[in-house]
Write an enzyme that holds these catalytic residues in place. Structure first.
Site, PDB file in Angstrom:
ATOM      1  N   ARG A  41      -6.780 -12.145  -4.344  1.00 24.22           N
ATOM      2  CA  ARG A  41      -7.587 -12.298  -3.136  1.00 24.22           C
ATOM      3  C   ARG A  41      -8.500 -11.106  -2.918  1.00 24.22           C
ATOM      4  O   ARG A  41      -8.298 -10.017  -3.462  1.00 24.22           O
ATOM      5  CB  ARG A  41      -6.693 -12.477  -1.905  1.00 24.22           C
ATOM      6  CG  ARG A  41      -5.807 -11.268  -1.598  1.00 24.22           C
ATOM      7  CD  ARG A  41      -6.396 -10.387  -0.528  1.00 24.22           C
ATOM      8  NE  ARG A  41      -5.632  -9.162  -0.336  1.00 24.22           N
ATOM      9  CZ  ARG A  41      -5.952  -8.009  -0.887  1.00 24.22           C
ATOM     10  NH1 ARG A  41      -6.988  -7.920  -1.683  1.00 24.22           N
ATOM     11  NH2 ARG A  41      -5.226  -6.920  -0.654  1.00 24.22           N
ATOM     12  N   ASP A  50      -3.188  -5.634   8.977  1.00 27.05           N
ATOM     13  CA  ASP A  50      -2.169  -6.691   8.959  1.00 27.05           C
ATOM     14  C   ASP A  50      -0.795  -6.149   9.301  1.00 27.05           C
ATOM     15  O   ASP A  50      -0.030  -6.772  10.042  1.00 27.05           O
ATOM     16  CB  ASP A  50      -2.157  -7.433   7.618  1.00 27.05           C
ATOM     17  CG  ASP A  50      -1.883  -6.530   6.426  1.00 27.05           C
ATOM     18  OD1 ASP A  50      -2.213  -5.331   6.493  1.00 27.05           O
ATOM     19  OD2 ASP A  50      -1.350  -7.030   5.420  1.00 27.05           O
ATOM     20  N   SER A 153      -2.824  -8.227  -7.250  1.00 24.34           N
ATOM     21  CA  SER A 153      -2.149  -8.689  -8.468  1.00 24.34           C
ATOM     22  C   SER A 153      -0.632  -8.597  -8.333  1.00 24.34           C
ATOM     23  O   SER A 153       0.093  -9.499  -8.780  1.00 24.34           O
ATOM     24  CB  SER A 153      -2.624  -7.878  -9.674  1.00 24.34           C
ATOM     25  OG  SER A 153      -2.345  -6.500  -9.500  1.00 24.34           O
ATOM     26  N   ASP A 197      -1.465 -10.483   1.933  1.00 22.80           N
ATOM     27  CA  ASP A 197      -1.598 -10.903   0.545  1.00 22.80           C
ATOM     28  C   ASP A 197      -0.792 -12.174   0.270  1.00 22.80           C
ATOM     29  O   ASP A 197      -1.264 -13.103  -0.398  1.00 22.80           O
ATOM     30  CB  ASP A 197      -1.117  -9.793  -0.389  1.00 22.80           C
ATOM     31  CG  ASP A 197      -1.969  -8.546  -0.277  1.00 22.80           C
ATOM     32  OD1 ASP A 197      -3.068  -8.621   0.302  1.00 22.80           O
ATOM     33  OD2 ASP A 197      -1.534  -7.489  -0.761  1.00 22.80           O
ATOM     34  N   ASN A 240      -2.143   3.001  -7.869  1.00 17.67           N
ATOM     35  CA  ASN A 240      -0.939   2.198  -7.704  1.00 17.67           C
ATOM     36  C   ASN A 240      -0.289   2.606  -6.390  1.00 17.67           C
ATOM     37  O   ASN A 240       0.327   3.655  -6.290  1.00 17.67           O
ATOM     38  CB  ASN A 240       0.034   2.426  -8.865  1.00 17.67           C
ATOM     39  CG  ASN A 240       1.259   1.532  -8.791  1.00 17.67           C
ATOM     40  OD1 ASN A 240       1.578   0.975  -7.737  1.00 17.67           O
ATOM     41  ND2 ASN A 240       1.938   1.386  -9.912  1.00 17.67           N
ATOM     42  N   LYS A 241      -0.443   1.761  -5.361  1.00 18.61           N
ATOM     43  CA  LYS A 241       0.025   2.158  -4.039  1.00 18.61           C
ATOM     44  C   LYS A 241       1.540   2.304  -3.971  1.00 18.61           C
ATOM     45  O   LYS A 241       2.053   3.009  -3.102  1.00 18.61           O
ATOM     46  CB  LYS A 241      -0.468   1.170  -2.977  1.00 18.61           C
ATOM     47  CG  LYS A 241       0.092  -0.248  -3.092  1.00 18.61           C
ATOM     48  CD  LYS A 241      -0.533  -1.163  -2.052  1.00 18.61           C
ATOM     49  CE  LYS A 241       0.021  -2.579  -2.119  1.00 18.61           C
ATOM     50  NZ  LYS A 241      -0.592  -3.477  -1.140  1.00 18.61           N
TER      51      LYS A 241
END
Length: 479
Positions: A41, A50, A153, A197, A240-241
């Site tokens: 998305r 969010d 992803s 997500d 990369n969170k």
């Protein structure tokens, strides 16, 4: 769309046939029984709100995760393989040994998949449903969503794993619950997201962008201007969170902002965890909430000791009440900036929807996207130098609007352009941005591409394969 239509559409790029071949070659167990497809998305407006309880406005993209699956009788194991064998190793795991503690120790791709399996197991336990005894799974995974690019992803992989497991057990779950379960179980790996997500992955509708409202979860679909095209462009900066505490620190900063403001208003702050909950409790408008931010949160950094003094708690108590395990060592917090972004972004979200319903002017919508990015850069501090260069080039190239999409600190930008300059615009970015970074020409279509709103998650059976107890996703209900 029928199962046959889905099969034919999916085969246009041979992705399903390649996945089927990999499945058969790897497992030597014949063809898959069923497939699960989950899209990535982009978020057009409403970034980093969010998890604060405010609405977001994403659309699903064509890029997706696909899982080929088959039940394995007589074994309590799961075997997982990826078509990208050079990057990802095959894994075999006893299902009963998959636990949240182990998952949280590593951000490997299979642990994201295990999140979904664990979520399915926990849902069935909560509902007192029995799994099919002595049954395991074979899963083959393929995907073309760029990783660590802010296109969801990881959430698509978790959601695909959850649906694949529940489908194999024949357990039917309403769409809104699937989204909630997926959001919950992804937190096993350390990502404290708010559910956007997963919601768009489940609820997306082809041709529409979706306003997603939380608490309760509802979906409103909006058509966008007919004469615009959305382009996704990677900054090539990878973040990369789950591997850092930057994302979770932002979540905690918003939580602390809500708690400090709550205490200033003589509200039981310990039960307030999100800014929208604070607004509902106070029954204030967004403009009134913005005033409270200016009144009670100073612009300079808050130290951890200062926060403890304001809330009259010890450091250990603050760690338990307000922080997450990977933010207990953070000593400085910027609460004014984070809360101000959230409330102003919520206002932009409302304006965006009003524009879509009324004039639907691409100029006005684009300006809101631009303002969103400025706020993400200046107040939320989640942009990055390559992102900023790309944003500036987008404006020079004639975009109506552009902004980072996803967590930030790298990843992608989403750009709205007039449809009649789509090819020219993409070439402009290739010449001005990607040519300076020595991107392989064969990979350019993966780092910059035009996209359109696509369908959410669905399941389909392999043609000619008979299977009992495989549930189909319930019809999409739009509220």
């Amino acid at each position: 769309m029928s199962a046959g239509d889905i099969w034919q559409e999916s085969n246009k790029d041979d992705s399903i046939l390649k996945l089927e071949h990999h499945f058969s070659q790897t497992f030597q167990k014949g063809k898959p029984e069923y497939y699960v497809k989950v899209p990535g998305r982009v978020n057009l407006i409403g970034e980093h709100v969010d998890y604060c309880g405010y609405s977001v406005f994403p659309m699903a993209i064509k890029q997706c995760i696909i899982v080929a699956a088959k039940r394995l009788s007589g074994h309590n194991i799961v075997r997982i393989t990826n078509t990208d064998t050079q990057s990802y190793e095959d894994v075999s795991q006893t299902i009963s040994d998959i636990d949240a503690v182990t998952i949280g120790k590593s951000q490997s791709w299979t642990n994201y998949f295990f999140c979904g399996i664990k979520g399915a197991q926990e849902y069935m336990t909560e509902k007192q449903l029995k799994t099919v005894e002595n049954v395991g799974f074979l899963f083959a995974v393929s995907g073309n969503i760029p990783e660590s690019a802010g296109l969801s992803s990881s959430s698509a992989l978790v959601t695909a794993a959850l649906i694949s497991t529940l489908a194999g057990y024949g357990v039917s779950v309403p769409r809104h619950q699937l989204a909630e379960i997926s959001a919950k179980c992804e937190r096993y790996i350390g990502t404290a997201g708010g559910g956007m997500d997963q919601a768009i992955a489940i609820h997306a509708k082809k041709g529409f962008a979706s306003r997603i409202n939380f608490n309760p979860l509802t979906i409103q679909q909006f058509r966008l201007p007919d004469d615009v095209t959305f382009i996704v462009a990677q900054s090539l900066a990878i973040k990369n969170k789950a591997a850092s505490n930057d994302f979770n620190t932002r979540v905690v900063e918003c939580r602390l902002a809500s708690q400090i403001i709550a205490k200033s208003q003589n509200i039981d702050w310990k039960n307030l965890t999100v800014l929208s909950q604070l607004q509902k409790t106070l029954k204030y408008s967004l403009d009134e909430m913005i005033k409270l931010v200016h009144q009670h949160l100073h612009k300079s950094k808050f130290t951890k000791n200062e926060i403890c003094e304001i809330l009259s708690v010890t450091e250990d108590e603050l760690n338990v009440i307000s922080l997450t395990p990977n933010t207990t060592n953070v000593l400085e917090f910027y609460l004014h900036q984070r809360a101000l972004h959230v409330f102003k972004e919520a206002k932009r979200m409302e304006k965006f929807c009003e524009e879509c319903e009324n004039s639907c002017s691409p100029i006005e919508l684009g300006e809101l996207m631009n303002l969103s990015h400025t706020s993400l850069r200046d107040l939320y501090d989640c942009s990055q130098s390559d992102l900023e260069e790309l944003i500036e080039l987008c404006k020079q190239g004639g975009a109506y609007g552009c902004k980072l999409t996803g967590a930030g600190w790298g990843g992608c930008v989403v750009i709205m352009v007039p449809s009649n300059i789509k090819e020219k615009f993409i070439q402009f970015l290739k010449d001005k941005f990607y040519s300076k970074r020595s991107v392989d020409k064969n990979k350019l279509t993966k780092v910059i591409f035009a996209t359109k709103p696509s369908d959410g998650a669905f399941i389909f059976k392999s043609p000619g394969v008979e299977i009992d107890k495989l549930y189909e996703l319930p019809p999409l209900k739009i509220l």
